[in-house]
Write an enzyme that holds these catalytic residues in place. Sequence first.
Site, PDB file in Angstrom:
ATOM      1  N   GLU A  77       3.618  -6.992  16.770  1.00  0.00           N
ATOM      2  CA  GLU A  77       2.295  -6.385  16.558  1.00  0.00           C
ATOM      3  C   GLU A  77       1.912  -5.720  17.894  1.00  0.00           C
ATOM      4  OE1 GLU A  77      -0.987  -9.298  16.462  1.00  0.00           O
ATOM      5  OE2 GLU A  77       0.665 -10.838  16.638  1.00  0.00           O
ATOM      6  N   CYS A 109       1.091 -12.762  13.815  1.00  0.00           N
ATOM      7  CA  CYS A 109       1.991 -13.633  14.375  1.00  0.00           C
ATOM      8  C   CYS A 109       3.190 -14.190  13.482  1.00  0.00           C
ATOM      9  CB  CYS A 109       1.221 -14.723  15.259  1.00  0.00           C
ATOM     10  SG  CYS A 109       0.517 -14.030  16.458  1.00  0.00           S
ATOM     11  N   HIS A 231       2.774 -22.453  15.539  1.00  0.00           N
ATOM     12  CA  HIS A 231       2.394 -21.208  16.184  1.00  0.00           C
ATOM     13  C   HIS A 231       1.294 -21.723  17.388  1.00  0.00           C
ATOM     14  CE1 HIS A 231       1.042 -17.457  17.415  1.00  0.00           C
ATOM     15  NE2 HIS A 231       0.012 -17.813  16.553  1.00  0.00           N
TER      16      HIS A 231
END
Length: 384
Positions: A77, A109, A231
């Site tokens: 990103e 993500c 994450h």
Amino acid sequence: MDIGIDKIGFYTPKKYIDIVELAKARKVDPDKFTIGIGQSKQAVPLEYQDSVTMAAEAADQIISKDDNIGLVIVGTESSVDESKAVATFLVDLLDLPENIRSFEIKEACYGATAGLKMAEGFVALNPDKKALVIASDIARYGINTPGEVTQGAGAVAMLVSQDPKILKFDHEEVYMTKNVGDFWRPTFSKTAFARGKFSNQIYVEFFSELWKKYQNDFNQSVDDFDTMLFHVPYTKMGMKALKTLKDQIDPDKFDSLSKNYQSSVQMGREVGNLYTGSLYLALISYLINGDPKDNEKILLFSYGSGAVGELYSATIQPEFKNNLDSEKIKKVLKNREKISISEYENIFNESPANGYITRDTDVLDKFYLREIKESERLYKKMDH
Ligand code: COA
């Protein structure tokens, strides 16, 4: 056919700042950053570095001429071009053959996970070929913003093949998408916009919903897992999701999940946010710093703001130590130099524009942005 991650490499820039020094400079109690957020150091990319150079550094550690790579996907990103994919630049830098597919994938993500799932399908159809999936990002929120403490930079490269030596995908996965405004970065902006607390809330809600669905779809429970990887844009975040299980499970089980969680965030604490690479750095960190068992089934929670979430299981392969160069990865973290907060601020404010040229003598890395000519980014490999 077994398909999964055969090799994995990691890169983070050679400069970092100390989070206590950042807290002091921002007149914040250091405990907020080290305990409340859970970070110790933050990687600072140099002017000649971007998602292309970091992707090349991470991939260079794991690929060889004999790999029959047919697909290169970069999840990012923090791309450098609205048209040309980061993956395409890598063909030259990594001496890849021309008979490959290469492209970039974006969903905050979640990008690297999307890439891995595509790679799995590619290998299933082309068992003699491998796919290179790279997560490469620079997390930028801005100086003196609430998100500043959750910045970072780096790349994780993964080679996906049949008969993988590190992690086998179990093909037990649940996923979901909701159109949510928790985090975004418009094309005009170099820094992200985030509703941080809202993002935490959505992240936890996604995990809870997916965990329920996973247990239901695959008739499994927490007893089937000792390790859940998350994450982790900052190390406290995954813990928020893990804690939702606390009141539902035996305290000893929660303690062992927490212990494994802590070993999985050990490296993330030292580099900060890799955006889409964060989950896979947690995997590396668990394999190196934890107590992974042969054939251990683990759960991975991937989350990309906006938002897409996926929860899937995978099995650690008995030969994983032979294919994971843990000494090289530890060296990446060790061979770094601390810089002051004002040096970091100067670097942060630099923005290479047309006409930019890097002096070769300033380069500490193998791959770098050499110049920007006619607004085209030109990269070079340094032979140190
Ligand atoms: N000692 C210990 N802990 C402290 C503390 C101190 N002196 N002061 C505050 N804390 C704790 C708070 O209790 C809080 O803990 P909690 O999250 O468990 O409730 C934590 O530190 C953060 O404090 P908070 O006041 O919520 O921080 P903030 O308003 O500065 O925002 C973020 C923190 C994470 C929301 C902000 O950094 C952010 O927006 N980051 C971007 C994150 C993002 O958008 N991610 C999206 C990608 S998934």
